[in-house]
Each structure stands twice: as C-alpha cells, then as structure tokens.
Design a protein around this motif. Sequence first.
Motif, PDB file in Angstrom:
ATOM      1  N   PRO A  28       1.219  -1.205  -0.076  1.00  0.00           N
ATOM      2  CA  PRO A  28      -0.020  -0.430  -0.197  1.00  0.00           C
ATOM      3  C   PRO A  28       1.238   0.937   0.177  1.00  0.00           C
ATOM      4  O   PRO A  28       1.946   1.568   0.167  1.00  0.00           O
ATOM      5  N   SER A  29      -0.016   2.365  -0.233  1.00  0.00           N
ATOM      6  CA  SER A  29       1.369   3.404  -0.845  1.00  0.00           C
ATOM      7  C   SER A  29       0.223   4.734   0.258  1.00  0.00           C
ATOM      8  O   SER A  29      -1.105   4.813  -0.124  1.00  0.00           O
ATOM      9  N   ARG A  68      -1.735   6.229  -3.329  1.00  0.00           N
ATOM     10  CA  ARG A  68      -3.448   5.758  -2.778  1.00  0.00           C
ATOM     11  C   ARG A  68      -3.911   6.015  -2.205  1.00  0.00           C
ATOM     12  O   ARG A  68      -5.330   5.618  -2.554  1.00  0.00           O
ATOM     13  N   MET A  69      -3.784   5.571  -0.898  1.00  0.00           N
ATOM     14  CA  MET A  69      -4.549   5.434  -0.084  1.00  0.00           C
ATOM     15  C   MET A  69      -5.492   7.054   0.116  1.00  0.00           C
ATOM     16  O   MET A  69      -7.239   6.582   0.150  1.00  0.00           O
ATOM     17  N   ASN A  81      -5.963   3.819  -7.228  1.00  0.00           N
ATOM     18  CA  ASN A  81      -5.404   3.324  -5.606  1.00  0.00           C
ATOM     19  C   ASN A  81      -5.695   1.399  -6.226  1.00  0.00           C
ATOM     20  O   ASN A  81      -6.334   1.236  -7.899  1.00  0.00           O
ATOM     21  N   ALA A 108      -4.165  -3.239  -2.530  1.00  0.00           N
ATOM     22  CA  ALA A 108      -3.848  -3.837  -1.358  1.00  0.00           C
ATOM     23  C   ALA A 108      -3.584  -1.960  -0.514  1.00  0.00           C
ATOM     24  O   ALA A 108      -4.167  -2.157   0.343  1.00  0.00           O
ATOM     25  N   ASP A 109      -4.211  -0.903  -1.276  1.00  0.00           N
ATOM     26  CA  ASP A 109      -4.879   0.280  -0.726  1.00  0.00           C
ATOM     27  C   ASP A 109      -5.894   0.246  -0.019  1.00  0.00           C
ATOM     28  O   ASP A 109      -5.820   0.645   0.699  1.00  0.00           O
ATOM     29  N   ARG A 110      -6.926  -0.293  -0.856  1.00  0.00           N
ATOM     30  CA  ARG A 110      -8.157  -0.033  -0.488  1.00  0.00           C
ATOM     31  C   ARG A 110      -8.338  -0.659   0.489  1.00  0.00           C
ATOM     32  O   ARG A 110      -9.036  -1.170   1.498  1.00  0.00           O
ATOM     33  N   LEU A 115      -6.321  -1.673   2.868  1.00  0.00           N
ATOM     34  CA  LEU A 115      -5.170  -1.086   4.362  1.00  0.00           C
ATOM     35  C   LEU A 115      -6.906  -0.329   4.853  1.00  0.00           C
ATOM     36  O   LEU A 115      -6.975   0.029   5.850  1.00  0.00           O
ATOM     37  N   GLN A 139       2.734  -1.255   8.082  1.00  0.00           N
ATOM     38  CA  GLN A 139       2.829  -1.065   6.949  1.00  0.00           C
ATOM     39  C   GLN A 139       3.077  -0.170   6.294  1.00  0.00           C
ATOM     40  O   GLN A 139       4.133  -0.404   5.377  1.00  0.00           O
TER      41      GLN A 139
END
Length: 268
Positions: free
Chosen positions: A18-19, A22-23, A33, A36-38, A40, A212
């Motif tokens: 995740p970034s 992008r989160m 996004n 992995a972003d969504r 988290l 993360q």
Amino acid sequence: MTRQQADWIPDTIDIGKPSTARMYDYILGGGHNLEADRLLVERLLALQPEMRRIAIMNRAFLRRAVLYMVGNGVRQFLDLGSGIPTVGNVHEIAQQADPSCRIVYVDIEAVAVAHSQLVLEGNDRAVMLHADITEPDVVLHAQETKLLDFSKPIGLLAITIGHHVGPDRDPEGVFARYRAALAPGSYLAITHWTNDFATARSEAAEKVANEQINIFPRTRAEVLELFGDFELVEPGLVTTSQWHPDRGDDVAKDPAVDAFYAGVARKS
C-alpha cells in the motif's frame, strides 16, 4: 489488473504494497489506487470510522489555505508530498482564482508522479517533480523548481506529509531548509497527524497502519517547531475544520474528530 489500470501503473512499483498517496486517493473517492491500498483503508475505517471525514476536512483546509494565500498576494506554490491529483488540487484552486499562478508539485510516489504528469499536460504553469521532500537541496535546485521565482513570495504547502518524516530524517532541519529558501511575504501551510487527542479507536488504527506504512504523530509543540519563526496567522495552530471555516463547513467541536493540527504562517 485491467489494461486501463496498466496505463497508469509504472512497472517499477510493488502493487502488493500500500501507498499513502494511493490510500488518500481512495478515501477521497479517486480512481488511482490498488487493491492493497483499498484493503488497508477498509481495515482502518473499521477501526476508525471518522477517517474519511478526517481526510475530507484536511482537503477542505488545503483549499482554504491556498485561497487565503492567493488573497494575500501569493501567485506561486511549492506543494511538498502532493500525492495523486484528485479533484480540487492546488493548480485548480489557485489558477481558478488567478490563471497566472504557478505550481510545482513534489512527490516520491511513482503513481502520483505519473498521473500528475498526465493531468498537467498542456499546463505550462504547473509541473511535477519526482523527488524526496526530505532532500530539500535536491528539490530546491531541480530544473522543475525553476518555474518559481524565489525572490518573490511563495506558498509552501506541507499537507499531511510531516507525519511521514521520521526523526531519523531530521524533520526540523528539513523544514528549516525550505523556510530559509523563501522570500519575505511567503507562507507555510501545514497539516500534521497528532496523538494529542488520541482515542482507543485512533490508537488501534494507527497500530494497524504502522504495520505497513510509517506514521510519526507529533505533539502541538513539535508541530509548532516546524513553522520556525514564521508568524502564525489567526486563529493559530488549530485543527483542520477549525481553521477559517467556510459557512456551512462541518466544524468539529471535539478536536479529536479532526485528528490533524493545521496552520498557516507568514515569513516577515
């Protein structure tokens, strides 16, 4: 991954990690996004349902701060850790108020850089710089930054970026270097995560996030240090929704609901 996604995802990024950029895009309703972003963000929302409101209030502060600076004569901006350009980015706000405004965005996140470059195509008064904001000498001497005239006032924006700079990166020194480069009449706007209003929910969310991504919340006194000797404009260092709220804004009576300190300060 769809072909449409592949058009904006650089080959160099790890799509499983995740970034924060992008989160933030996801929580504001953007489309740049990844899963992995969504995942988290949804974990964090389950622990801290106010997180979406916190992001929206932070974005609203950005708009008000930029318009305040434009109203006080600033026509150029350096946006540190600018993230992915969703609706209401700095160049849209500033150039709608005055088309002559110039903006340099800075971010290390590859998706933020790639998408920003696409958005800014054809705009000769706004550029994207791929750089680490904790290396101010690199940022300040980059070719892209020459769009700005440092002999005149600049609006320096550090929105939701300070709490990603750990003590080992010398945040006070980093901010001091940027402040020193600015001409009198310049402004610095900061929003910064704090634990001063921590709740059990926010502490649980922070613990999950830190698995993360790194977050370094700071006290009010520590955030004030980032402004150096710049003079805070009224109402001083408050929380995001409490800084120059517009009519009808959702002003939080409880600062814990905002979670970020926010302020704008001027260089004499």
